[in-house]
Motif scaffolding. Structure first.
Motif, PDB file in Angstrom:
ATOM      1  N   VAL A  97     -26.423   7.151  26.661  1.00 34.12           N
ATOM      2  CA  VAL A  97     -25.298   7.152  27.587  1.00 34.12           C
ATOM      3  C   VAL A  97     -25.254   8.498  28.287  1.00 34.12           C
ATOM      4  O   VAL A  97     -25.417   9.549  27.653  1.00 34.12           O
ATOM      5  N   THR A  98     -25.016   8.475  29.608  1.00 31.28           N
ATOM      6  CA  THR A  98     -24.919   9.708  30.381  1.00 31.28           C
ATOM      7  C   THR A  98     -23.482  10.184  30.403  1.00 31.28           C
ATOM      8  O   THR A  98     -22.569   9.443  30.803  1.00 31.28           O
ATOM      9  N   VAL A  99     -23.256  11.416  29.956  1.00 27.40           N
ATOM     10  CA  VAL A  99     -21.922  11.998  29.967  1.00 27.40           C
ATOM     11  C   VAL A  99     -21.938  13.236  30.844  1.00 27.40           C
ATOM     12  O   VAL A  99     -22.956  13.926  30.969  1.00 27.40           O
ATOM     13  N   SER A 100     -20.810  13.496  31.490  1.00 24.43           N
ATOM     14  CA  SER A 100     -20.690  14.656  32.374  1.00 24.43           C
ATOM     15  C   SER A 100     -19.869  15.727  31.682  1.00 24.43           C
ATOM     16  O   SER A 100     -18.792  15.461  31.151  1.00 24.43           O
ATOM     17  N   GLN A 147     -27.602  13.180  28.237  1.00 27.49           N
ATOM     18  CA  GLN A 147     -27.635  11.862  27.637  1.00 27.49           C
ATOM     19  C   GLN A 147     -27.503  11.964  26.124  1.00 27.49           C
ATOM     20  O   GLN A 147     -28.143  12.806  25.487  1.00 27.49           O
ATOM     21  N   VAL A 148     -26.636  11.110  25.599  1.00 30.97           N
ATOM     22  CA  VAL A 148     -26.404  11.076  24.153  1.00 30.97           C
ATOM     23  C   VAL A 148     -26.451   9.613  23.704  1.00 30.97           C
ATOM     24  O   VAL A 148     -26.222   8.699  24.511  1.00 30.97           O
ATOM     25  N   GLN A 191     -30.264   1.793  29.839  1.00 39.18           N
ATOM     26  CA  GLN A 191     -30.542   3.182  29.528  1.00 39.18           C
ATOM     27  C   GLN A 191     -29.944   4.106  30.578  1.00 39.18           C
ATOM     28  O   GLN A 191     -30.121   3.908  31.783  1.00 39.18           O
ATOM     29  N   GLY A 192     -29.212   5.121  30.103  1.00 34.57           N
ATOM     30  CA  GLY A 192     -28.628   6.104  31.006  1.00 34.57           C
ATOM     31  C   GLY A 192     -27.335   5.663  31.648  1.00 34.57           C
ATOM     32  O   GLY A 192     -26.869   6.308  32.591  1.00 34.57           O
TER      33      GLY A 192
END
Length: 941
Positions: free
Chosen positions: A136-139, A146-147, A183-184
């Motif tokens: 998962v993409t986190v800001s 990505q985590v 993904q992502g």
């Protein structure tokens, strides 16, 4: 499907423009561009497996393959209009369904076998695809990383949304939602993806709508709490303690951003915060909460920082500003709003507690017969529309085409050119983008321009004399209807020659009108036209059938039963035909609306809870009366009128739901009796509440001389109409259950706080918000797709589902039968006859039941009701009978002639590999459209 498709036999795969907007989620969570040509290859392969290699050369097969591709693309674009990702198995489901719909059953079977074969290979390990853990993409701080997906949070989110709801499957939602993640994926896109998964299940179990709403709450909480610096994330359980902190933070932030009235900070915010009930967030359905999120919650830029219970308290505080004990009244108001017992109208929900509290719903104006007055009226329209008011304009005073203009010694162009300007003004001033500006022009039936007025909404003819975006309505005197019955002639005049007709009603109108007709015979009046009343009536009905306009409303019933006939004349109704208030050059009539949720006032056994209803009505009337003093008035004539007469319009919604709960069919004598009984109770309590407010605050200024002052209540005023019209032309029931004598005595001692107290508005939007049937409407369809400014929503009748579950016949086959028969149960053999009668939809009811029920309600109303009429397979005779019956039974107004909408339930399935099982016999016939409009009026409520 054993035959393999080789490179020399398959259509080439090329990059498609849709690949830039859409992607395909593979079974290992990886993404690839969406390529429709791959669908074409797979479907062609299925045809070859069925019909051999020569099949691909067939024009029929190429056309069928293209139809399948187009159908799949259409479904994806409808579900994801802005682009996005779709799972490979969802695409395959749609291919399968499309083949079945095209009648290609053998090819569909080959395709199903192919899918099953490869599923078995994957299960056995012979076709393994390496699985990649989902990232998962986190800001954070302007950068992204990505985590791994927090599966504990993900599962907890879904289980909390499903808590205490029967019939939902949290594991199934989790399984399907994970398929739709890639993904992502952005962290903020996870909850919407889960919502989309749950939305697809609503058609099988209505409780999934509540699941979707609770998931949306997670998104809203994260957005609001982060903005208010309270928390980054909170569960529904956390809100029990957090809400007390959220309210003061919201109030102070809203004032800082100059969005809220500074006086809200003077309340005891700690006391009010402790009164918020977090568990009431969980009662929303998805359509309701999404509507609030999109259009009602206070926002800064694109960030919504108002949570549901804060929203209700903000409105309550905004309406309690002038109360002596503001906190106690705010909590009282909050209770009826947050429990969905009563809901204020949309302008009040938008603007209560803000710096510009325009809280009123409807404005009625009369347009003078001079250029300055005409354009002043159009300017007033713009100013009133800007702040979310629905408009009704009376144009009957403006001289007709060909009438003499003394100042220029020329001839008038009539009302149509001015109505074009009104139309364009309504389009231009659209209430800040929250909803469309809306106006209705009214014209009396004797006006010489009435024949052109009839054609304003036509799609043919000179477009310079058309107004496609505004609404129109006839203001019909009783004399015209009598001449229709008598098949007599009717005379059209210019109001510049007969100016007093505008203000006359009943026998006074008849005497003067007939005098003018004699003047045409003597030559004193030369600008007129004689027509057959019956032929004009038929043209009115024909145009109503063709365009949905002009609506038909009745001048004399509105005036002769008006409590305020001593203080002026009702010259028109409003945008939605429920308001009947006096207008003049000095007064723009204003009405403030709100609606009781009737189904909330029935016991578990389906009986009316009169004590609860009385409590709710008394609080509601007080809230409505407060609007008058708090309201922002865009023009001075509106303030003059509202302060002098103080009219309000208390209505109801959820009538159809209440019938379901009581076990009563709409189309029955019991249904008519239920309409009568419930409206009498609401009327009694509303008049009692207004009188008690008069004892506390004083009666309204123009009370002396009113019907109230004379001891004449709405039920008594029917005698006035009968005396003027003649008993042969009025067939309205006048029986009562309650003892009204004590209330008459109370009003004679205390007076009335409000000149008018009741009106039943359409409630299209606020009924969506609280999840009940709109107003007095019958069920449109038991399963359909509703479109509004917040998107598309599957709507299924939960009462039907509950009843079919009790019969043991609610299953996937029943869902697909409902789709196939356009939401009707009438042709489904497994549905018992008693349920077929109870769950008949709007076009399956005889319109006589709608009119009968409306007549019973009308006898208790001091104003009117927004009554849509549904007529399946309408023809001239049906329209004639229905609208004559409406007049004979004493209705004041009618609203849309309803047609079956174009949207329908998408015939899809969530379960993989399953096809629709439909009952033989074909779908229910779709009636011919009676109106090209979407009649869900959102301008009033």
């Amino acid at each position: 499907m054993s035959t393999q498709l080789h490179a020399d036999t398959a259509p080439p795969v090329t990059t498609h423009p849709l690949a830039e907007r859409y992607s395909v989620i593979k079974r290992n969570n990886e993404q690839s561009p969406f390529e429709p040509d791959k669908i074409r290859v797979a479907v062609t392969q299925a045809f070859i497996a069925t019909e051999g290699e020569h099949g691909q050369q067939s024009n029929r097969i190429r056309e069928q393959v293209q139809r399948v591709v187009d159908a799949v693309i259409a479904v994806i674009q409808r579900r994801l209009p802005s682009g996005g990702a779709v799972h490979i198995e969802d695409i395959q489901d749609q291919v399968e369904l499309s083949l079945m719909r095209l009648g290609e059953h053998a090819v569909a079977r080959a395709y199903v076998l192919y899918r099953a074969e490869h599923a078995q290979q994957r299960a056995a390990g012979s076709e393994q695809t390496p699985f990649t853990p989902l990232l998962v993409t986190v800001s954070e701080g302007g950068s992204e990383r990505q985590v791994p997906l927090d599966l504990s949070w993900f599962r907890g989110l879904i289980r909390e949304a499903c808590a205490n709801l029967a019939g939902v499957d949290p594991e199934g939602i989790e399984r399907e939602a994970l398929k739709n993640l890639y993904q992502g994926v952005q962290q903020q896109d996870i909850v919407p993806a889960v919502i989309m998964t749950a939305r697809a299940c609503v058609e099988k179990e209505p409780a999934y709508s509540t699941v979707c709403a609770r998931l949306l709450l997670e998104q809203l909480r994260a957005e609001a709490l982060t903005f208010l610096d309270i928390a980054e994330r909170a569960s529904a359980g956390d809100m029990r303690s957090l809400y007390a902190r959220v309210l003061p933070a919201f109030i102070h932030k809203g004032i800082e951003l100059e969005l809220l009235d500074e006086r809200l900070a003077d309340f005891d915010l700690k006391r009010l915060g402790q009164a918020l009930q977090a568990e009431r967030d969980l009662q929303f359905q998805f359509l309701g909460l999404q509507t609030l999120y999109d259009r009602y919650f206070i926002h800064a830029g694109q960030v919504r920082f108002e949570l549901p219970q804060v929203f209700f308290m903000r409105i309550a505080m905004g309406l309690a500003l002038n109360e002596d004990d503001r906190e106690a009244r705010a909590i009282e108001f909050y209770e009826v709003l947050s429990k969905f017992d009563y809901m204020a109208s949309t302008p009040t929900l938008f603007n209560a507690g803000t710096r510009r509290p325009q809280l009123s719903s409807c404005y009625l104006t009369t347009v003078p017969d001079d250029l300055d007055g005409i354009y002043s009226a159009i300017r007033d329209n713009a100013l009133l529309s800007k702040w979310a008011g629905g408009l009704g304009n009376d144009w009957s005073r403006v001289r007709a085409l060909g009438a003499h203009i003394k100042g220029t010694n020329g001839q008038s162009q009539g009302i149509v050119p001015f109505l074009k300007v009104v139309n364009d003004t309504a389009v231009a001033v659209n209430q800040g983008g929250k909803r469309k500006g809306a106006v209705c022009a009214y014209l009396e039936t004797w006006h010489l321009d009435v024949e052109e007025f009839l054609e304003l909404r036509k799609n043919t003819g000179d477009d310079r004399r058309r107004a496609h975006d505004m609404n129109t309505a006839h203001w019909v005197p009783d004399l015209f209807m009598q001449r229709v019955f008598e098949d007599a002639d009717w005379t059209l005049f210019s109001p510049s020659d007969v100016p007093d007709l505008h203000d006359l009603t009943g026998s006074a109108f008849q005497a003067r009108y007939e005098a003018y007709e004699r003047m045409t015979e003597s030559g004193e009046l030369t600008l007129f036209k004689r027509v057959s009343a019956k032929q004009l009536w038929r043209r009115m009905l024909s145009m109503l059938f063709e365009t949905g306009h002009p609506w038909i409303t009745f001048k004399d019933a509105c005036n002769l039963r008006s409590p305020q006939q001593h203080a002026g004349v009702v010259h028109s109704s409003n945008l939605c035909t429920e308001i009947t208030l006096n207008t003049s050059d000095d007064e723009i009539a204003v009405c403030n609306l709100g609606s009781v949720n009737l189904v909330q006032h029935l016991t578990a056994q389906g009986q009316l809870d009169t004590e609860k209803l009385r409590t709710t009505v008394r609080t509601a009337v007080r809230m409505l009366d407060n609007v008058i003093d708090i309201n922002y008035y865009a023009v001075p004539q509106a303030r003059n009128s509202n302060q002098r007469h103080r009219p309000v319009g208390l209505g109801l919604m959820g009538f159809q739901d209440a019938l379901y709960k009581a076990g009563i069919s709409y189309a029955s004598e019991a249904g008519v009796d239920f309409a009568d009984q419930t409206m009498e109770q609401i009327s009694y309590f509303a008049l009692e509440a207004s009188s008690d407010l008069a004892a506390e605050r004083g009666h309204y200024q123009s009370y002396p001389g009113s019907l109230w002052d004379q001891g004449i209540l709405p039920i008594d005023s029917i005698r006035n109409l009968a005396a003027e019209r003649g008993a042969q032309y009025l067939q309205q029931d006048t029986q009562a259950r309650l003892d009204w004598a004590p209330l008459r005595d109370r009003i004679s001692r205390q007076g009335m706080r409000n000149s008018n107290v009741m009106a039943i508005a359409p409630t299209a939007t606020i009924a969506n918000i609280i999840g009940v049937s709109a107003s007095i409407e019958p069920t449109y369809q038991n399963l359909y797709v509703k479109s509004n400014l917040s998107g598309e929503f599957t709507v299924i009748n939960p009462w039907l589902v509950q009843a079919l579950k009790a019969e043991g016949v609610w299953d996937d086959v029943m869902v697909n039968d409902l789709k196939y028969f356009n939401g009707s149960v009438q042709q489904i053999d497994r549905v018992p006859d008693a349920l077929k009668a109870r769950f008949a939809t709007s076009f399956e009811l005889s319109p006589k039941w709608l009119v009968e029920s409306a007549s019973r309600r009308q006898k208790w109303l001091d104003q009117a009701q927004s009554l849509n009429l549904y007529i399946a397979e309408a023809d001239g005779n049906k329209l004639d009978v229905t609208y004559r019956m409406a007049w004979l039974l004493g209705l004041k107004t009618t609203y849309y002639l309803r047609a079956l909408g174009a949207s329908g339930a998408e015939k899809s399935t969530v379960a993989q590999g399953e096809l629709n099982a439909v009952q033989s016999g074909g779908p229910a016939p779709v009636p011919q459209a009676c109106s090209i409009d979407d009649p869900d009026c959102e301008a009033c409520q």
